[in-house]
Design an enzyme around this catalytic site. Structure first.
Site, PDB file in Angstrom:
ATOM      1  N   THR A 246      -8.787   1.206   3.858  1.00  0.00           N
ATOM      2  CA  THR A 246      -8.124   0.212   3.015  1.00  0.00           C
ATOM      3  C   THR A 246      -6.631   0.477   2.997  1.00  0.00           C
ATOM      4  O   THR A 246      -6.156   1.463   3.563  1.00  0.00           O
ATOM      5  CB  THR A 246      -8.705   0.229   1.579  1.00  0.00           C
ATOM      6  OG1 THR A 246      -8.256  -0.928   0.867  1.00  0.00           O
ATOM      7  CG2 THR A 246      -8.298   1.479   0.820  1.00  0.00           C
ATOM      8  N   CYS A 247      -5.874  -0.377   2.328  1.00  0.00           N
ATOM      9  CA  CYS A 247      -4.421  -0.235   2.252  1.00  0.00           C
ATOM     10  C   CYS A 247      -4.042   0.895   1.300  1.00  0.00           C
ATOM     11  O   CYS A 247      -4.818   1.285   0.423  1.00  0.00           O
ATOM     12  CB  CYS A 247      -3.774  -1.532   1.777  1.00  0.00           C
ATOM     13  SG  CYS A 247      -4.052  -2.935   2.871  1.00  0.00           S
ATOM     14  N   THR A 248      -2.824   1.383   1.446  1.00  0.00           N
ATOM     15  CA  THR A 248      -2.327   2.428   0.559  1.00  0.00           C
ATOM     16  C   THR A 248      -1.529   1.857  -0.601  1.00  0.00           C
ATOM     17  O   THR A 248      -1.299   2.550  -1.587  1.00  0.00           O
ATOM     18  CB  THR A 248      -1.405   3.396   1.323  1.00  0.00           C
ATOM     19  OG1 THR A 248      -0.270   2.654   1.815  1.00  0.00           O
ATOM     20  CG2 THR A 248      -2.134   4.034   2.491  1.00  0.00           C
TER      21      THR A 248
END
Length: 298
Positions: A246-248
């Site tokens: 997933t995104c940070t």
């Protein structure tokens, strides 16, 4: 002193900026509502209870860096019930199963498209929305049988989709939520989480091609060396790995990944199943559809 014309220009620019910001807010709100409705429908179709809210409280203080990793708690809940996969597939044939992490918001249909773009902007039932879906990398075997199986999901600001993965930066959160469950046509499969870390979008975590056992072991060492949690779980080249991505929330150059190894319990069940004698009793008790999936491994 500003001229009347300059003031009008500044006022116009500010009005346009406010309008744009308001439009984005409304669009995001509509996306969230679309996503909530789509996944509430999925849970109903799958005959699952509504997902439990994400647990945010820390059940125990963080151990010191020198401390021996604490064993994960045994979740009180059992593995998820069998889902009504045919009913979900009647809505979208791309549905291959269901992913859940008990006591978090992660409880969603798992889909696989022909590429890794479509489900970034479409929900599980193909409705256009920035919420997207939880999807299997298009290059991975749909039976989850590859060495490194990669799943993607957005980190939504309202806590939905894969947003809960950010909590695996906490040792205590891992101890309270140590397992991932994947349910498909072959049954429910358990994965034990062993690492969580930030990685480049071109990092080792996204590798799918391996030349042999040494190459696989190097992949595992890389993930373990980067992990911000210490689990004491030593996956090997003969294991099967699940990578959630997933995104940070800090740009597009890196991603946050949580990696898990196929549970020893799952292996034992498979080994016992293989050891059972093959029976020829009631050969006509399985339909054609069930014969096709019976005996299918993970």
């Amino acid at each position: 002193m500003q001229s009347p014309r300059l003031r009008r220009v500044i006022s116009l620019v500010l009005a346009v900026a406010c309008l744009g910001s308001g439009t984005m807010f409304v669009r995001r709100l509509l996306d969230y509502r679309t996503g909530d409705a789509a996944y509430a429908e999925a849970a109903q179709i799958a005959a699952l209870p509504e997902p439990e809210p994400e647990t945010t409280a820390e059940p125990a203080p963080e151990p010191s860096a020198e401390a021996t990793p604490s064993a994960p708690q045994t979740p009180a809940e059992s593995a998820p019930a069998t889902i009504d996969l045919p009913a979900l597939q009647a809505v979208n044939a791309d549905v291959i199963g269901w992913i859940s992490i008990p006591d978090t918001a992660i409880s969603y249909p798992l889909v696989q498209g022909s590429d890794n773009d479509y489900y970034l902007t479409h929900t599980w039932n193909r409705v256009s929305s920035a919420v997207g879906a939880i999807f299997l990398d298009a290059r991975c075997p749909s039976d989850l049988g590859g060495f490194n199986t990669i799943l993607y999901g957005h980190r939504m600001r309202n806590g939905s989709m894969f947003a809960a993965l950010k909590n695996y930066s906490s040792q205590a959160f891992w101890r309270a939520h140590p397992r991932i469950y994947l349910t498909d046509a072959a049954g429910t499969h358990t994965f034990d989480i062993y690492a969580a870390y930030e990685v480049s979008t071109e990092g080792e975590a996204y590798r799918l091609d391996f030349s042999g056992a040494d190459d696989k072991q190097a992949f595992l060492r890389d993930g373990l060396s980067r992990s911000v949690i210490s689990t004491g779980l030593p996956p090997t080249a003969s294991d099967r790995i699940l990578t959630l991505s997933t995104c940070t929330g800090r740009g597009h150059a890196t991603r946050w990944v949580v990696q898990a190894v196929y549970s020893t319990l799952g292996k034992e069940i498979e080994e016992k199943a293989r050891a059972l004698p093959i029976t020829r009793e009631r050969p006509l008790s399985l339909s054609g559809r069930h014969r096709k999936s019976a005996g299918r491994g993970l």
